[in-house]
Design an enzyme around this catalytic site. Structure first.
Site, mmCIF file in Angstrom:
data_model
loop_
_atom_site.group_PDB
_atom_site.id
_atom_site.type_symbol
_atom_site.label_atom_id
_atom_site.label_comp_id
_atom_site.label_asym_id
_atom_site.label_seq_id
_atom_site.Cartn_x
_atom_site.Cartn_y
_atom_site.Cartn_z
ATOM 1 N N THR A 117 0.841 -1.140 -0.063
ATOM 2 C CA THR A 117 0.124 0.054 -0.023
ATOM 3 C C THR A 117 0.923 1.529 -0.033
ATOM 4 O OG1 THR A 117 -1.416 1.287 1.459
ATOM 5 C CG2 THR A 117 -0.026 -0.365 2.506
ATOM 6 N N TYR A 141 -1.524 -0.240 10.145
ATOM 7 C CA TYR A 141 -1.823 -0.969 9.027
ATOM 8 C C TYR A 141 -0.428 -0.807 8.172
ATOM 9 C CZ TYR A 141 -3.427 -1.429 4.275
ATOM 10 O OH TYR A 141 -3.557 -1.578 2.859
HETATM 11 N N1 LIG Z 1 -9.048 -1.090 -0.958
HETATM 12 C C1 LIG Z 1 -7.845 -0.520 -1.219
HETATM 13 O O1 LIG Z 1 -8.043 0.602 -1.697
HETATM 14 C C2 LIG Z 1 -6.436 -1.143 -0.951
HETATM 15 C C3 LIG Z 1 -5.485 -0.170 -1.126
HETATM 16 C C4 LIG Z 1 -4.304 -0.572 -0.781
HETATM 17 C C5 LIG Z 1 -3.763 -1.924 -0.399
HETATM 18 N N2 LIG Z 1 -5.053 -2.805 -0.215
HETATM 19 C C6 LIG Z 1 -4.751 -4.141 -0.007
HETATM 20 O O2 LIG Z 1 -5.291 -4.774 -0.824
HETATM 21 C C7 LIG Z 1 -5.585 -6.258 -0.055
HETATM 22 C C8 LIG Z 1 -7.031 -6.517 -0.501
HETATM 23 O O3 LIG Z 1 -7.884 -5.503 0.003
HETATM 24 P P1 LIG Z 1 -9.464 -5.443 0.021
HETATM 25 O O4 LIG Z 1 -9.887 -3.923 -0.278
HETATM 26 O O5 LIG Z 1 -9.875 -6.386 -1.091
HETATM 27 O O6 LIG Z 1 -9.866 -5.881 1.434
HETATM 28 P P2 LIG Z 1 -10.960 -7.241 1.721
HETATM 29 O O7 LIG Z 1 -11.104 -6.968 3.061
HETATM 30 O O8 LIG Z 1 -12.194 -6.977 0.812
HETATM 31 O O9 LIG Z 1 -10.327 -8.445 1.379
HETATM 32 C C9 LIG Z 1 -9.466 -9.140 2.228
HETATM 33 C C10 LIG Z 1 -9.832 -10.552 2.485
HETATM 34 O O10 LIG Z 1 -8.728 -11.191 3.277
HETATM 35 C C11 LIG Z 1 -9.399 -12.147 4.210
HETATM 36 N N3 LIG Z 1 -8.430 -12.322 5.121
HETATM 37 C C12 LIG Z 1 -8.219 -11.263 6.081
HETATM 38 N N4 LIG Z 1 -7.353 -11.857 7.067
HETATM 39 C C13 LIG Z 1 -7.295 -13.171 6.740
HETATM 40 C C14 LIG Z 1 -6.489 -14.383 7.408
HETATM 41 N N5 LIG Z 1 -5.811 -14.337 8.319
HETATM 42 N N6 LIG Z 1 -6.534 -15.499 6.724
HETATM 43 C C15 LIG Z 1 -7.292 -15.540 5.670
HETATM 44 N N7 LIG Z 1 -8.085 -14.636 5.062
HETATM 45 C C16 LIG Z 1 -7.980 -13.329 5.640
HETATM 46 C C17 LIG Z 1 -10.752 -11.276 4.494
HETATM 47 O O11 LIG Z 1 -11.634 -12.272 4.807
HETATM 48 C C18 LIG Z 1 -10.976 -10.718 3.080
HETATM 49 O O12 LIG Z 1 -11.677 -11.484 2.234
HETATM 50 C C19 LIG Z 1 -5.242 -5.972 1.207
HETATM 51 O O13 LIG Z 1 -4.120 -6.765 1.681
HETATM 52 C C20 LIG Z 1 -5.126 -4.499 1.370
HETATM 53 O O14 LIG Z 1 -4.256 -4.151 2.319
HETATM 54 C C21 LIG Z 1 -6.454 -2.363 -0.414
HETATM 55 O O1 LIG Z 2 -16.815 8.408 5.355
HETATM 56 C C1 LIG Z 2 -15.681 8.762 4.771
HETATM 57 C C2 LIG Z 2 -14.599 7.877 4.389
HETATM 58 C C3 LIG Z 2 -13.338 8.320 4.110
HETATM 59 N N1 LIG Z 2 -13.233 9.742 4.195
HETATM 60 C C4 LIG Z 2 -11.937 10.020 3.658
HETATM 61 O O2 LIG Z 2 -11.543 9.603 2.352
HETATM 62 C C5 LIG Z 2 -10.287 9.573 2.126
HETATM 63 C C6 LIG Z 2 -10.231 8.083 1.708
HETATM 64 O O3 LIG Z 2 -10.471 7.067 2.640
HETATM 65 P P1 LIG Z 2 -10.768 5.740 2.499
HETATM 66 O O4 LIG Z 2 -11.224 5.159 3.779
HETATM 67 O O5 LIG Z 2 -11.686 5.364 1.453
HETATM 68 O O6 LIG Z 2 -9.161 5.206 2.243
HETATM 69 P P2 LIG Z 2 -7.678 5.225 2.835
HETATM 70 O O7 LIG Z 2 -7.137 6.221 1.842
HETATM 71 O O8 LIG Z 2 -7.864 5.377 4.220
HETATM 72 O O9 LIG Z 2 -7.386 3.634 2.807
HETATM 73 C C7 LIG Z 2 -7.193 2.937 1.385
HETATM 74 O O10 LIG Z 2 -6.161 3.402 0.930
HETATM 75 C C8 LIG Z 2 -5.128 3.079 1.522
HETATM 76 C C9 LIG Z 2 -3.909 3.717 0.933
HETATM 77 O O11 LIG Z 2 -3.919 5.098 0.767
HETATM 78 C C10 LIG Z 2 -5.012 1.709 2.245
HETATM 79 O O12 LIG Z 2 -4.149 0.774 1.631
HETATM 80 C C11 LIG Z 2 -6.089 1.235 2.578
HETATM 81 O O13 LIG Z 2 -6.217 -0.321 2.518
HETATM 82 C C12 LIG Z 2 -7.322 1.372 1.709
HETATM 83 O O14 LIG Z 2 -8.541 1.337 2.459
HETATM 84 C C13 LIG Z 2 -9.503 9.568 3.688
HETATM 85 O O15 LIG Z 2 -9.027 10.893 3.634
HETATM 86 C C14 LIG Z 2 -10.703 9.507 4.565
HETATM 87 O O16 LIG Z 2 -10.571 10.208 5.861
HETATM 88 C C15 LIG Z 2 -14.054 10.649 4.810
HETATM 89 O O17 LIG Z 2 -13.865 11.663 4.917
HETATM 90 N N2 LIG Z 2 -15.071 10.014 4.997
#
Ligand SMILES: NC(=O)c1ccc[n+]([C@@H]2O[C@H](COP(=O)([O-])OP(=O)(O)OC[C@H]3O[C@@H](n4cnc5c(N)ncnc54)[C@H](O)[C@@H]3O)[C@@H](O)[C@H]2O)c1
Ligand SMILES: O=c1ccn([C@@H]2O[C@H](COP(=O)(O)OP(=O)(O)O[C@H]3O[C@H](CO)[C@H](O)[C@H](O)[C@H]3O)[C@@H](O)[C@H]2O)c(=O)[nH]1
Length: 327
Positions: A117, A141
């Site tokens: 991330t 995180y």
């Molecule tokens: N969504 C974003 O914007 C974002 C940004 C940066 C990085 N990531 C990374 O991408 C990956 C996927 O994120 P996502 O948004 O799909 O999240 P998500 O929560 O939808 O998916 C994560 C999955 O991992 C499973 N999981 C968690 N811990 C586990 C464990 N100990 N054993 C087995 N399964 C487990 C959960 O049940 C879930 O299905 C994560 O590693 C997250 O940190 C996401």
């Molecule tokens: O109800 C809300 C939700 C979010 N935000 C703001 O919107 C921005 C984006 O927030 P998100 O929760 O959508 O995403 P994050 O940037 O916190 O996190 C996401 O991106 C990260 C990298 O930037 C991580 O990897 C993480 O797994 C992924 O969830 C942040 O400034 C947050 O404070 C609000 O103001 N109100």
């Protein structure tokens, strides 16, 4: 048949990766404990209900499927929650990944695509964030992901594990067929929360902080479409399959949008008002996270094709409107 073990395959990004892996001729085997995932999101290959902290189930998965590679998505991934419950994040993300890596090398599977991330970079005023930028995570995180990157480096040296590390910026949008999409319970991410507000399922969106050093005072993020993101994962897998060495890549578009700009686009893309109010900053949030790297374009040939804010919100909206939420 080439199997790929997809940890977190029942989650948001992992399920989209499974769909594309199947289309590309791989068999995705989802390994997930369903802590935030959904069995109904596992549609494209076998499912193993297992926890990364349970080494026995991991070993059995490697023995049964002999995967050519692992795509490692499984993690707890909420920035705010991680500042309140750091122990859960370190245990799940770091110990879980260490178990996985040890199970891999013992079984002879030596290729991994890892979800890292941009949160590992932290706040770096005015600095272009590329893969060489300093790593100063602001949350447990981000710190847990940085630690996993270090584990991967060490096992690269000791066991010839090869890894493609993707540092995602903010992932949004949904499958173009609206067969799968983002579903977290409760939802905390900006775009899906906004969609729920636009649909009338939530009263209002709270903007977390309006006094950041950004043009309009709200946080700036670089949003990337989940379909573009998983496309990069196939390229990362091919990179490893071709025998190339370990490499880290940022995955973002290079353009940042403030929370207020996202809300304005949400109103335009959905045709509905997005009532919102203002709250304090959320712990662990960086003011601005925008990728300044072209490495993924130059070395992987990756070009985001659906990652306009309008398209990401439109796809998320369609998924929501087709009643797509998993149960
Ligand atoms: N969504 C974003 O914007 C974002 C940004 C940066 C990085 N990531 C990374 O991408 C990956 C996927 O994120 P996502 O948004 O799909 O999240 P998500 O929560 O939808 O998916 C994560 C999955 O991992 C499973 N999981 C968690 N811990 C586990 C464990 N100990 N054993 C087995 N399964 C487990 C959960 O049940 C879930 O299905 C994560 O590693 C997250 O940190 C996401
Ligand atoms: O109800 C809300 C939700 C979010 N935000 C703001 O919107 C921005 C984006 O927030 P998100 O929760 O959508 O995403 P994050 O940037 O916190 O996190 C996401 O991106 C990260 C990298 O930037 C991580 O990897 C993480 O797994 C992924 O969830 C942040 O400034 C947050 O404070 C609000 O103001 N109100």
């Amino acid at each position: 048949m080439k199997h790929v073990l997809v940890t977190g395959g029942a989650g948001y990004i992992g399920s989209h990766a499974c769909k594309l892996l199947l289309q590309k001729g791989y068999v995705p085997v989802s390994f997930d404990n369903l802590v935030t995932g959904w069995t109904s999101a596992v549609k494209f290959g076998p499912f193993i209900r297992g926890d990364l902290l349970d080494r026995g189930t991991l070993d059995a998965a490697f023995a049964e499927y002999e995967p050519v590679a692992v795509m490692h998505f499984a993690a707890l991934s909420q920035v705010g929650e991680s500042t309140r419950e750091p122990g859960r994040y370190w245990r799940n993300n770091v110990l879980g990944s260490l178990n996985l890596v040890e199970a891999m090398v013992e079984s002879g599977c030596k290729q991994m695509v890892f979800s890292s991330t941009c949160a590992i970079y932290g706040d770096q005023d005015g600095v272009v964030l590329d893969e060489q930028s300093a790593q100063m995570p602001l949350s447990a995180y981000g710190a847990s992901k940085r630690a996993v990157e270090e584990i991967l480096r060490d096992f690269g040296v000791s066991h010839a594990l090869r890894t493609v590390v993707f540092r995602y910026f903010n992932v949004a949008g949904a499958d173009v067929d609206a067969e799968i999409g983002e579903c977290h319970q409760p939802e905390t991410h900006l775009i899906p929360v906004m969609i729920e507000v636009a649909a009338g399922a939530r009263e209002a969106l709270t903007i977390h902080g309006t006094d950041y050093p950004t043009p309009d005072g709200t946080c700036v993020r670089d949003y990337v479409h989940v379909m573009d993101l998983v496309d990069a994962h196939i390229k990362g897998l091919e990179w490893l399959q071709e025998g190339k060495g370990s490499r880290a890549f940022n995955l973002g578009t290079g353009t940042g949008f403030s929370v207020k700009e996202v809300i304005a686009e949400g109103k335009a893309a959905t045709g509905h008002d997005v009532p919102h109010n203002y709250g304090p900053r959320r712990a662990g949030d960086a003011a601005a996270l925008v990728s300044g790297s072209r490495r993924a374009a130059e070395e992987l040939g990756w070009t985001p094709e659906r990652s306009t804010l309008q398209q990401m919100i439109a796809d998320a909206w369609r998924w929501y409107r087709t009643g797509g939420y998993f149960r």
